[in-house]
Design an enzyme around this catalytic site. Structure first.
Site, PDB file in Angstrom:
ATOM      1  N   ASP A 122       0.845  -1.205   0.000  1.00  0.00           N
ATOM      2  CA  ASP A 122       0.000   0.000   0.000  1.00  0.00           C
ATOM      3  C   ASP A 122       0.878   1.253   0.000  1.00  0.00           C
ATOM      4  OD1 ASP A 122       0.973  -0.542   2.570  1.00  0.00           O
ATOM      5  OD2 ASP A 122      -0.740   0.358   3.578  1.00  0.00           O
TER       6      ASP A 122
ATOM      7  N   ARG B 207       1.821   8.374  16.615  1.00  0.00           N
ATOM      8  CA  ARG B 207       2.417   9.541  15.945  1.00  0.00           C
ATOM      9  C   ARG B 207       1.632  10.794  16.302  1.00  0.00           C
ATOM     10  NH1 ARG B 207       3.641   7.219   9.852  1.00  0.00           N
ATOM     11  NH2 ARG B 207       4.966   5.582  10.653  1.00  0.00           N
TER      12      ARG B 207
ATOM     13  N   ASP C 285       8.976   4.641  -3.992  1.00  0.00           N
ATOM     14  CA  ASP C 285       9.524   3.368  -3.500  1.00  0.00           C
ATOM     15  C   ASP C 285       9.727   2.366  -4.654  1.00  0.00           C
ATOM     16  OD1 ASP C 285       9.436   4.150  -0.842  1.00  0.00           O
ATOM     17  OD2 ASP C 285       7.520   3.194  -0.417  1.00  0.00           O
TER      18      ASP C 285
ATOM     19  N   LYS D 185      -0.421  -4.556  14.046  1.00  0.00           N
ATOM     20  CA  LYS D 185       0.836  -4.440  13.315  1.00  0.00           C
ATOM     21  C   LYS D 185       1.586  -3.226  13.843  1.00  0.00           C
ATOM     22  CE  LYS D 185       2.405  -3.325   8.732  1.00  0.00           C
ATOM     23  NZ  LYS D 185       2.034  -2.882   7.418  1.00  0.00           N
TER      24      LYS D 185
ATOM     25  N   TYR E 188       0.140   2.882  14.832  1.00  0.00           N
ATOM     26  CA  TYR E 188       1.291   3.769  14.690  1.00  0.00           C
ATOM     27  C   TYR E 188       1.145   4.988  15.604  1.00  0.00           C
ATOM     28  CZ  TYR E 188       2.766   1.200  10.444  1.00  0.00           C
ATOM     29  OH  TYR E 188       3.202   0.248   9.567  1.00  0.00           O
TER      30      TYR E 188
ATOM     31  N   GLY F 262       7.802  -4.173   8.134  1.00  0.00           N
ATOM     32  CA  GLY F 262       9.168  -4.357   7.627  1.00  0.00           C
ATOM     33  C   GLY F 262      10.042  -3.114   7.727  1.00  0.00           C
ATOM     34  N   GLY F 263       9.484  -1.976   7.323  1.00  0.00           N
ATOM     35  CA  GLY F 263      10.263  -0.732   7.307  1.00  0.00           C
ATOM     36  C   GLY F 263      11.079  -0.584   6.040  1.00  0.00           C
TER      37      GLY F 263
ATOM     38  N   ARG G 118       8.749  -3.368   1.433  1.00  0.00           N
ATOM     39  CA  ARG G 118       9.937  -2.939   0.695  1.00  0.00           C
ATOM     40  C   ARG G 118      11.114  -3.900   0.794  1.00  0.00           C
ATOM     41  NH1 ARG G 118       9.746   2.855   3.336  1.00  0.00           N
ATOM     42  NH2 ARG G 118       8.630   1.616   4.874  1.00  0.00           N
TER      43      ARG G 118
HETATM   44  P1  FBP Z   1       7.133  -1.797   4.647  1.00  0.00           P
HETATM   45  O1  FBP Z   1       7.532  -3.180   5.029  1.00  0.00           O
HETATM   46  O2  FBP Z   1       7.519  -1.473   3.229  1.00  0.00           O
HETATM   47  O3  FBP Z   1       7.609  -0.757   5.637  1.00  0.00           O
HETATM   48  O4  FBP Z   1       5.552  -1.764   4.685  1.00  0.00           O
HETATM   49  C1  FBP Z   1       4.856  -1.772   5.905  1.00  0.00           C
HETATM   50  C2  FBP Z   1       3.902  -0.587   5.989  1.00  0.00           C
HETATM   51  O5  FBP Z   1       3.133  -0.637   7.174  1.00  0.00           O
HETATM   52  C3  FBP Z   1       2.970  -0.459   4.800  1.00  0.00           C
HETATM   53  O6  FBP Z   1       1.856  -1.270   4.929  1.00  0.00           O
HETATM   54  C4  FBP Z   1       2.699   0.996   4.784  1.00  0.00           C
HETATM   55  O7  FBP Z   1       2.446   1.503   3.524  1.00  0.00           O
HETATM   56  C5  FBP Z   1       3.958   1.596   5.253  1.00  0.00           C
HETATM   57  O8  FBP Z   1       4.603   0.635   6.038  1.00  0.00           O
HETATM   58  C6  FBP Z   1       3.686   2.859   6.034  1.00  0.00           C
HETATM   59  O9  FBP Z   1       4.890   3.356   6.489  1.00  0.00           O
HETATM   60  P2  FBP Z   1       5.051   4.817   7.059  1.00  0.00           P
HETATM   61  O10 FBP Z   1       3.714   5.324   7.512  1.00  0.00           O
HETATM   62  O11 FBP Z   1       6.043   4.642   8.150  1.00  0.00           O
HETATM   63  O12 FBP Z   1       5.592   5.613   5.954  1.00  0.00           O
END
Ligand code: FBP
Length: 249
Positions: free
Chosen positions: A19, A145, A28, A174, A143, A200-201, A228
């Site tokens: 996403d 934030r 990306d 998650k 998250y 994953g990050g 990623r």
């Molecule tokens: P990645 O493994 O690429 O980090 O994806 C995990 C994820 O949660 C995605 O589902 C989402 O798009 C992204 O990270 C959001 O990351 P952020 O809000 O930190 O930019």
């Protein structure tokens, strides 16, 4: 109790997340992974336990998704990173629409600590109600934030995020792992019967990634929702295999 069987294997999860095109823009991506079919191919060949798309991709690539037989998770909210300020991510797809597209679970991001937290919590409440009526698991991207997180440690916030997710009825939470194994253990404990998966990050070295994964599993988390680090890799199926060997060893 909602069953996670359709999106897990032997109680463990490996979700392929895609996403980022909405969340980050196509920065990306390269010529290969900009194509959703490339991602569906990785999920299929790598036998991921599920793959995660926004509604638009789930709709336009529905034939290919169904053909892959990999369970679909639809992300119900999202935002671009163009607007700055207090983070808020609003609903873009309903549970009914997700079910019609073949989703086996739905996802939703909450920015705990944002000034807009209550808006996301109230959308989430309706989503949980609708999804659970249809026996669909709900995954919260938890998250912390925004303003309310200032001055708090990442470990404290990680555990608050998992606990809050249990309290609001999420089946899976998650989180972003801050790299502190004992803090992660506490966060997993705080989640109670809500299962924890780790995001994953940004792409890191394979060695580092696999090392972290071992700690992640020791904590009791059930797996990863990774993007990623897989589809930006030159050898996505090789790294998938190594990850699976750690998760299902
Ligand atoms: P990645 O493994 O690429 O980090 O994806 C995990 C994820 O949660 C995605 O589902 C989402 O798009 C992204 O990270 C959001 O990351 P952020 O809000 O930190 O930019």
């Amino acid at each position: 109790m909602i069953s996670l069987n359709k999106i897990t294997k032997k109680g463990k999860a490996l979700f392929l997340a895609y996403d980022q095109g909405l969340e980050h823009g196509p920065t990306d991506f390269n010529d290969k992974n900009v194509d959703p079919n490339y991602i569906i191919g990785i999920a299929k060949k790598g036998k991921y336990t599920a793959m995660i798309f926004q509604k638009g991709i789930a709709e336009k690539y529905n034939k290919e998704i169904k053909k892959s037989k990999i369970p679909l998770i639809i992300k119900l909210n999202g935002k671009t990173n163009l607007l700055k300020g207090e983070p808020v991510s609003k609903q873009l797809c309903t549970v009914d629409e997700a079910v019609k597209l073949g989703a086996k679970a739905v996802g939703y991001t909450i920015y705990f600590g944002s000034e807009h937290e209550s808006e996301m919590l109230s959308e989430f409440e309706n989503i949980v109600r609708d999804a659970h009526k249809k026996a669909l698991p709900v995954i919260v991207w938890a998250y912390p934030r925004g303003k309310g997180t200032e001055g708090k440690s990442s470990s404290e916030l990680m555990a608050y995020a998992t606990r809050a997710s249990l309290e609001i009825g999420a089946d899976i939470v998650k989180i972003v792992y801050n790299g502190n194994p004992s803090a992660l253990e506490w966060a997993v404990k705080s989640a109670g019967k809500t299962k924890v998966v780790i995001a994953g990050g940004a792409k890191e070295s394979e060695k580092e990634f696999l090392f972290e994964l071992k700690n992640i599993l020791k904590s009791g988390a059930i797996g990863l929702a990774v993007g990623r680090n897989i589809w930006q890799s030159d050898k996505p199926l090789e790294i998938t295999k190594k990850i699976k060997n750690v998760i299902w060893r």
